[in-house]
Motif scaffolding. Structure first.
Motif, PDB file in Angstrom:
ATOM      1  N   VAL A 231      21.766  27.328   0.755  1.00 32.69           N
ATOM      2  CA  VAL A 231      20.924  26.194   1.150  1.00 32.69           C
ATOM      3  C   VAL A 231      21.732  24.902   1.095  1.00 32.69           C
ATOM      4  O   VAL A 231      21.651  24.063   1.997  1.00 32.69           O
ATOM      5  CB  VAL A 231      19.667  26.107   0.262  1.00 32.69           C
ATOM      6  CG1 VAL A 231      18.881  24.831   0.567  1.00 32.69           C
ATOM      7  CG2 VAL A 231      18.786  27.329   0.453  1.00 32.69           C
ATOM      8  N   ILE A 267      19.831  33.650   4.546  1.00 30.03           N
ATOM      9  CA  ILE A 267      19.175  33.218   3.318  1.00 30.03           C
ATOM     10  C   ILE A 267      17.934  34.072   3.078  1.00 30.03           C
ATOM     11  O   ILE A 267      17.041  34.122   3.919  1.00 30.03           O
ATOM     12  CB  ILE A 267      18.778  31.729   3.401  1.00 30.03           C
ATOM     13  CG1 ILE A 267      20.023  30.859   3.529  1.00 30.03           C
ATOM     14  CG2 ILE A 267      17.979  31.311   2.155  1.00 30.03           C
ATOM     15  CD1 ILE A 267      19.720  29.392   3.749  1.00 30.03           C
ATOM     16  N   ARG A 272      14.613  30.867   0.268  1.00 29.17           N
ATOM     17  CA  ARG A 272      13.999  29.844   1.105  1.00 29.17           C
ATOM     18  C   ARG A 272      12.806  29.212   0.391  1.00 29.17           C
ATOM     19  O   ARG A 272      12.629  28.002   0.381  1.00 29.17           O
ATOM     20  CB  ARG A 272      13.535  30.448   2.429  1.00 29.17           C
ATOM     21  CG  ARG A 272      14.667  30.850   3.357  1.00 29.17           C
ATOM     22  CD  ARG A 272      14.076  31.585   4.555  1.00 29.17           C
ATOM     23  NE  ARG A 272      15.122  32.042   5.436  1.00 29.17           N
ATOM     24  CZ  ARG A 272      15.357  31.556   6.655  1.00 29.17           C
ATOM     25  NH1 ARG A 272      14.607  30.581   7.109  1.00 29.17           N
ATOM     26  NH2 ARG A 272      16.322  32.030   7.403  1.00 29.17           N
ATOM     27  N   ASN A 275      13.700  26.853  -2.405  1.00 27.91           N
ATOM     28  CA  ASN A 275      14.394  25.624  -2.003  1.00 27.91           C
ATOM     29  C   ASN A 275      13.724  24.982  -0.797  1.00 27.91           C
ATOM     30  O   ASN A 275      14.394  24.371   0.036  1.00 27.91           O
ATOM     31  CB  ASN A 275      15.854  25.938  -1.674  1.00 27.91           C
ATOM     32  CG  ASN A 275      16.641  26.399  -2.880  1.00 27.91           C
ATOM     33  OD1 ASN A 275      17.123  25.596  -3.648  1.00 27.91           O
ATOM     34  ND2 ASN A 275      16.763  27.708  -3.021  1.00 27.91           N
ATOM     35  N   LEU A 279      15.643  22.633   2.071  1.00 27.24           N
ATOM     36  CA  LEU A 279      15.814  23.272   3.368  1.00 27.24           C
ATOM     37  C   LEU A 279      15.051  22.526   4.455  1.00 27.24           C
ATOM     38  O   LEU A 279      15.542  22.333   5.566  1.00 27.24           O
ATOM     39  CB  LEU A 279      15.347  24.725   3.291  1.00 27.24           C
ATOM     40  CG  LEU A 279      15.723  25.624   4.463  1.00 27.24           C
ATOM     41  CD1 LEU A 279      17.227  25.581   4.698  1.00 27.24           C
ATOM     42  CD2 LEU A 279      15.261  27.046   4.208  1.00 27.24           C
TER      43      LEU A 279
END
Length: 332
Positions: A231, A267, A272, A275, A279
């Motif tokens: 990320v 990812i 995901r 974060n 992102l």
């Protein structure tokens, strides 16, 4: 528009080629010195204006009275522009020509009075590094290693004979880039991080916006491939692409977008979700809206389309190869 007949023109041309103004509009007026023409061509290539750059560079290879060092740099720059479009095999003949020219006459074997790497020794190192990059791109890692070792020996010898003169940062940055690329090509991502980090440090010290942005891209890719936070890498790649776009450095926009797209596809969903904030902020950098891997890949293709319109026929053929890479294959 930069006028190379003005008294302060060399510093302006240098700022576009190797300084803080890579997106400056440029032209060459009659009477400009050969080295100043080379600076302009370097900057034009950095903007993806490859046809305009070639129109400046090609006469430097054949025009009487052009210093050998400038002719050698012109050949190596033509090679670099082909390589930026994926034409590693097409670049090799120009790198080889640059090396022959740089070795054809005796010259000062130090970097004294050559802070930006425009002399014979820098041309020799640039040509060797270019041949190494050509070898990486044509799956010849052993050849690449030999070329890099030769370039390093030349740099070490020059540093030992420099009598306190500071070596040019630019050839060393290029050497570190290709060291990182070779390590990645060999599957040793951990070995790519050190050279990429050194390249960024040297580029920052040299003050070249273009070299800094490319070094950021190389380091982000190397760090992610070595197991770093994907990320964070996407965020950095998007920021580098945005900076490249802001400063008209289109040849750096599309590889950064592709690398970010590739990473996004890798990812895991759990990462995901963990974060989401970082992102989402990174995704908003592409065209000002929340994006994904497909949108970044589309942005890379759109950038290549603009570059294609700025190419000569050889460049347009190579863009077709690069476009195929962007549409079909990841860069990591």
């Amino acid at each position: 528009m930069i006028d190379l007949l003005r008294a302060d023109a060399p510093s302006e041309a240098l700022a576009a080629a190797f300084g803080a103004e890579p997106g400056a509009p440029l032209r060459v007026r009659p009477g400009a010195r050969a080295v100043e023409r080379w600076y302009v061509a370097v900057a034009l290539g950095g903007q993806g204006r490859y046809a305009a750059a070639a129109a400046v560079l090609e006469p430097l290879l054949v025009r009487p009275g052009v210093p050998v060092a400038v002719a050698a740099h012109a050949a190596v720059t033509l090679a670099s522009h082909r390589r930026q479009l994926g034409g590693h095999a097409a670049a090799r003949r120009y790198d080889a020509l640059g090396l022959r020219l740089a070795c054809s006459v005796p010259g000062d074997e130090t970097f004294a009075a050559d802070p930006h790497g425009s002399g014979l020794l820098a041309a020799r190192v640039d040509a060797l590094v270019g041949l190494a990059a050509d070898a990486v791109g044509t799956s010849a890692p052993d050849t690449a290693r030999r070329m890099l070792d030769a370039a390093q020996r030349a740099l070490v010898a020059a540093a030992g004979d420099a009598d306190g003169a500071r070596p040019s940062w630019r050839p060393t940055v290029r050497l570190e880039w290709v060291r990182a690329e070779l390590a990645l090509a060999r599957g040793d991502a951990a070995a790519a991080v050190g050279p990429a980090r050194r390249a960024l440090e040297l580029a920052c010290g040299g003050g070249s916006a273009r070299h800094v942005v490319k070094s950021r891209i190389v380091l982000a890719v190397a760090a992610a491939a070595a197991g770093g936070d994907p990320v964070a890498a996407v965020t950095e790649l998007d920021a580098a692409a945005d900076e490249a776009l802001r400063q008209e450095m289109l040849p750096l926009v599309w590889p950064a977008r592709l690398a970010a797209a590739d990473l996004l596809g890798r990812i895991p969903e759990t990462a995901r979700n963990a974060n989401d904030g970082a992102l989402a902020m990174s995704q908003e950098s592409v065209s000002g809206q929340v994006s994904d891997a497909a949108r970044r890949r589309h942005a890379a293709l759109a950038t290549l389309s603009v570059i294609e319109r700025r190419c000569h026929p050889v460049g347009r053929r190579l863009v077709g190869v690069a476009t195929g890479v962007a549409a079909q294959r990841p860069v990591m």
